[in-house]
Design an enzyme around this catalytic site. Structure first.
Site, PDB file in Angstrom:
ATOM      1  N   HIS A  21    -106.694 -12.211 -49.305  1.00 55.88           N
ATOM      2  CA  HIS A  21    -107.645 -11.105 -49.191  1.00 55.88           C
ATOM      3  C   HIS A  21    -109.080 -11.600 -49.135  1.00 55.88           C
ATOM      4  O   HIS A  21    -110.015 -10.827 -49.367  1.00 55.88           O
ATOM      5  CB  HIS A  21    -107.504 -10.148 -50.380  1.00 55.88           C
ATOM      6  CG  HIS A  21    -106.167  -9.487 -50.473  1.00 55.88           C
ATOM      7  ND1 HIS A  21    -105.060 -10.146 -50.954  1.00 55.88           N
ATOM      8  CD2 HIS A  21    -105.756  -8.250 -50.147  1.00 55.88           C
ATOM      9  CE1 HIS A  21    -104.014  -9.328 -50.920  1.00 55.88           C
ATOM     10  NE2 HIS A  21    -104.410  -8.174 -50.428  1.00 55.88           N
TER      11      HIS A  21
ATOM     12  N   GLU B 154    -101.608  -0.500 -40.493  1.00 52.04           N
ATOM     13  CA  GLU B 154    -102.692  -0.908 -39.601  1.00 52.04           C
ATOM     14  C   GLU B 154    -102.252  -0.973 -38.148  1.00 52.04           C
ATOM     15  O   GLU B 154    -102.992  -0.566 -37.243  1.00 52.04           O
ATOM     16  CB  GLU B 154    -103.253  -2.270 -40.043  1.00 52.04           C
ATOM     17  CG  GLU B 154    -104.153  -2.217 -41.260  1.00 52.04           C
ATOM     18  CD  GLU B 154    -103.382  -2.078 -42.567  1.00 52.04           C
ATOM     19  OE1 GLU B 154    -104.014  -1.773 -43.587  1.00 52.04           O
ATOM     20  OE2 GLU B 154    -102.145  -2.279 -42.540  1.00 52.04           O
TER      21      GLU B 154
END
Length: 365
Positions: free
Chosen positions: A155, A86
């Site tokens: 998450h 990322e």
């Protein structure tokens, strides 16, 4: 993409202007997934500077199939599969935006955006200010946000308050298919960095849309909330998935004689303070609903705005509904307890309207 990089950035005067419009006629139903896909498709078709990048957005057509069909239509120079890094691909996206392109960076979940937080905040959000408006950063960071199902603490959390804290970012939170289409188009066309927080559990939900919403020119103004349901007794503000919960709560409350006004915030930064305060001045009561942690949350900011601007109109203490102040549990039963439920909203609205059953009376019943 290299051939596009050599093109010069468009002048600010040539940017498409976003005009608010009114939509009434209902046509058909489409899913939030299809609404996002069609918005991406139309904006990529209209502007060759728009491109999509992220993990599995191309060959796999997106982890949630938001980018279905786009690689075949636009090719690998505009739909770029990236490595699992990322920080790397977000930095590349910001650099491309510096040069005048319009990247759409997909995070498989916004939890992974933490790997790229430096690029989002220090490289994207602050550059226009630090360059005295010489550098525009037209980039969209998008992907699923908020509580998912059975994926644990790392998450499954809401980042709306995190990003809304930062000057230079715009933060959008769509609920319906109309929101998804109109807000994503607005985000892609905007000259500033936009954090676009979708919800994984809404992707498969279908919502009615009008013919106007399906028009390729359709666009929603950034910073404008929508009154999903008119009411006179209590205002309920919500965003993303919680809008649906607020509407369900309003249905339940109506059967008990309480008329709730539900505001779909749509935009967290900028926040439509005018719409919120106007509603509170009509209903004299406020309940804020969000999935995120309570401390320093979106609801806290809304409460402050109302206290600063409309305190004398309040007939009851403000009620805040938020997620539990704990990391998200993995067990399904505990997970449900950690996020707001419809009953929580109903109870809060009844407290605000002084319609709660006293605890002693409930014990005797």
């Amino acid at each position: 993409m290299l051939s596009i990089l050599r093109q010069k950035a468009l002048p600010a005067s040539s940017l498409r202007r976003i005009q608010p419009r009114s939509f009434s006629s209902v046509g058909k139903e489409i899913t939030v997934r299809d609404a996002l896909n069609s918005a991406l498709d139309e904006e990529m078709s209209a502007d060759p500077k728009v491109f999509l990048m992220g993990e599995e957005v191309g060959e796999y057509q997106g982890a949630y199939k938001i980018s279905k069909g786009l690689l075949e239509k636009y090719g690998p120079e505009r739909v770029l599969d990236t490595p699992i890094t990322e920080a790397g691909f977000t930095g590349i996206g910001v650099g491309a935006a510096y040069y005048g392109l319009r990247p759409v960076v997909e995070f498989m979940t916004f939890n992974f955006s933490m790997q790229a937080i430096d690029h989002i905040i220090n490289s994207a959000a602050k550059s226009n200010y630090m360059s005295a408006s010489q550098i525009s950063v037209p980039i969209v960071f998008r992907g699923p946000n908020g509580a998912a199902a059975g994926v644990g603490a790392q998450h499954s959390q809401c980042y709306a308050a995190w990003f809304a804290h930062v000057p230079g970012l715009k933060v959008l939170t769509p609920y319906s298919s109309e929101d998804a289409r109109g807000l994503l188009k607005a985000a892609i066309r905007d000259p500033d960095p936009v954090v676009f927080l979708e919800n994984e559990l809404l992707y498969g939900e279908s919502f009615p849309v009008s013919a106007e919403v399906l028009d390729s020119s359709f666009c929603l103004p950034i910073g404008k909330a929508k009154i999903e349901r008119e009411g006179k007794d209590v205002t309920i503000t919500a965003f993303s998935k919680m809008v649906g919960y607020a509407l369900q709560a309003a249905d339940i409350l109506s059967k008990e004689g309480i008329s709730a006004e539900v505001i779909n915030l749509r935009s967290i930064r900028p926040l439509d303070r005018a719409a919120i305060n106007a509603s509170v001045r009509k209903t004299n009561r406020l309940v804020t609903v969000e999935e995120g942690f309570p401390q320093h949350g979106v609801g806290a900011e809304i409460c402050t705005s109302v206290i600063e601007e409309s305190f004398e109109y309040l007939d009851a203490p403000v009620e805040r509904i938020a997620g539990a102040d704990v990391p998200m549990p993995y067990a399904a039963n505990l997970e449900r307890m950690a996020v707001p439920q419809v009953d929580d909203v109903v109870r809060a609205a009844k407290r605000a309207c002084y319609r709660s059953v006293p605890m002693a009376a409930a014990a005797r019943a």
